[in-house]
Scaffold this motif. Structure first.
Motif, short mmCIF file in Angstrom:
data_model
loop_
_atom_site.label_atom_id
_atom_site.label_comp_id
_atom_site.label_asym_id
_atom_site.label_seq_id
_atom_site.Cartn_x
_atom_site.Cartn_y
_atom_site.Cartn_z
N ILE A 108 -3.93 6.98 -2.62
CA ILE A 108 -3.58 5.60 -2.27
C ILE A 108 -3.43 4.72 -3.51
N VAL A 146 -9.26 -0.88 -0.44
CA VAL A 146 -8.55 -2.03 0.11
C VAL A 146 -9.41 -3.28 0.03
N VAL A 164 0.87 -1.18 0.00
CA VAL A 164 0.00 0.00 0.00
C VAL A 164 0.90 1.23 0.00
N TRP A 182 -2.18 -1.79 4.79
CA TRP A 182 -2.91 -0.52 4.90
C TRP A 182 -2.85 0.01 6.33
N VAL A 208 -3.01 0.61 -3.94
CA VAL A 208 -3.00 -0.69 -3.27
C VAL A 208 -2.68 -1.74 -4.31
N GLU A 253 -10.45 4.88 1.60
CA GLU A 253 -9.33 3.95 1.49
C GLU A 253 -9.74 2.52 1.81
N THR A 254 -10.57 2.35 2.83
CA THR A 254 -10.97 1.00 3.23
C THR A 254 -11.79 0.31 2.13
N ASP A 268 -1.14 3.53 7.24
CA ASP A 268 -2.09 4.51 7.76
C ASP A 268 -1.61 5.06 9.11
#
Length: 359
Positions: free
Chosen positions: A173, A235, A29, A137, A175, A231-232, A141
């Motif tokens: 971001i 991910v 990430v 992540w 990933v 972001e989550t 983070d």
């Protein structure tokens, strides 16, 4: 201490384990960040870049997660140092081209790395073995949050984090997962998979990212959208897609071993790969990567009893041009590297018996 004294030896790197690491080689990430009131690296003059580096680098070194870290300016590295860092996926090819005013901070176990003044002021990445996207992540983070208490980021309530390239706007971001997919390649299913992944808004690239080929049947899958999603969410989407690709690869490997025609084709590829690797007297880096991929597949399928995947994973690292050159004090030509690479492979594989398979 120089970078080579700091880096983990390849033999130890090859032993690092992670979930689903037969197929997922690593999870990464990366976050892009910039500092308020400072010109982007691409437009800043050298004194401005140096000043930014001198303020950013100490702030990173003082972070709790960067204790005992290695820090240096890019001008302190030789061309060979930079090539080795690229081969280990710790810096980008673009960052390797930087000099004064750009830098690097790397934590002790090489899971956290910060490029300073690449395309953006900060390119922070977490790199973990196997399928650990969520964990990567969480690591980056936490580092980002701690650093934001020391540096003022360029941020817009409307656009999110401001970046040099508009494609990174918003969360900033990226990933990605690095996947070893020889089964899908041999079963001729890799192109449909790539097309399906692209339709989901994800990108599939080669071993060293954008613009590179998939040497050794290694593909990077990553998000393309950074704006408008949390972001989550990004991910979680990549986690789900990678889980599906793992299932497709496992199914492809099963198909290759079930029926005689495909099994014979598989054994032919693996047997030839072993034969060349264990007996060649000159071999290129590209051919080595592709053949080691097939040998690793053979190890995963149990065709090389007594041998372990770490051996092949180590060879993936040490046979690359930069790592091979590091073992020799004199400057090597391409032809000399090909000779020495073959010598190394023959020596390392001399105790590995030819693949044991059923007819």
């Amino acid at each position: 201490m120089n970078i080579h004294e700091f880096l983990t030896p390849p033999a130890e790197m090859a032993k690092r384990k992670g979930p689903h690491d037969r197929i997922v080689m690593s999870s990464r990430v990366r976050l892009a960040r910039n500092i308020v009131g400072v010109a982007f690296p691409g437009t800043a003059k050298k004194p401005e870049r140096v000043e930014a580096l001198n303020s950013i680098q100490p702030a990173i070194q003082h972070l709790s997660k960067m204790a005992d870290s290695f820090a240096a300016s890019m001008e302190e590295f030789t061309a060979l140092d930079k090539q080795i860092l690229v081969e280990r996926h710790l810096i980008s090819r673009e960052h390797a081209a930087r000099g004064a005013g750009s830098g690097l901070v790397l934590n002790h176990d090489e899971t956290l790395c910060v490029m300073i003044n690449e395309e953006d002021h900060l390119r922070m990445q977490s790199l973990l073995p196997g399928l650990q996207i969520r964990q990567a992540w969480e690591e980056i983070d936490a580092l980002d949050s701690e650093l934001e208490n020391q540096l003022e980021y360029a941020f817009s309530d409307e656009l999110g984090y401001l970046t040099a390239c508009p494609t990174n706007l918003g969360t900033g971001i990226r990933v990605s997962a690095m996947l070893h997919l020889p089964g899908l390649v041999l079963d001729e299913q890799i192109n449909p998979i790539i097309q399906s992944v692209n339709k989901l808004g994800l990108a599939v690239r080669g071993l060293y990212g954008e613009g590179t080929e998939a040497l050794g049947n290694v593909f990077q899958v990553s998000n393309q959208m950074t704006l408008g999603e949390a972001e989550t969410t990004i991910v979680e989407r990549l986690e789900k897609v990678v889980a599906q690709i793992i299932e497709h690869e496992e199914n492809a490997r099963a198909r290759l071993t079930e029926k005689r025609p495909k099994r014979k084709m598989l054994l032919n590829h693996i047997g030839r790969a072993y034969g060349i690797l264990a007996n060649a007297h000159s071999i290129s880096s590209k051919e080595t990567m592709n053949l080691l991929s097939l040998m690793r597949l053979g190890l995963d399928l149990g065709f090389f009893p007594g041998a372990g995947a770490p051996l092949v994973d180590e060879l993936f690292i040490v046979t690359q041009p930069g790592h091979l050159q590091k073992l020799h004090t004199e400057k090597l030509s391409t032809e000399e590297r090909d000779f020495l690479r073959a010598d190394m492979l023959r020596e390392q594989l001399r105790n590995v018996k030819r693949p044991v398979t059923e007819s």
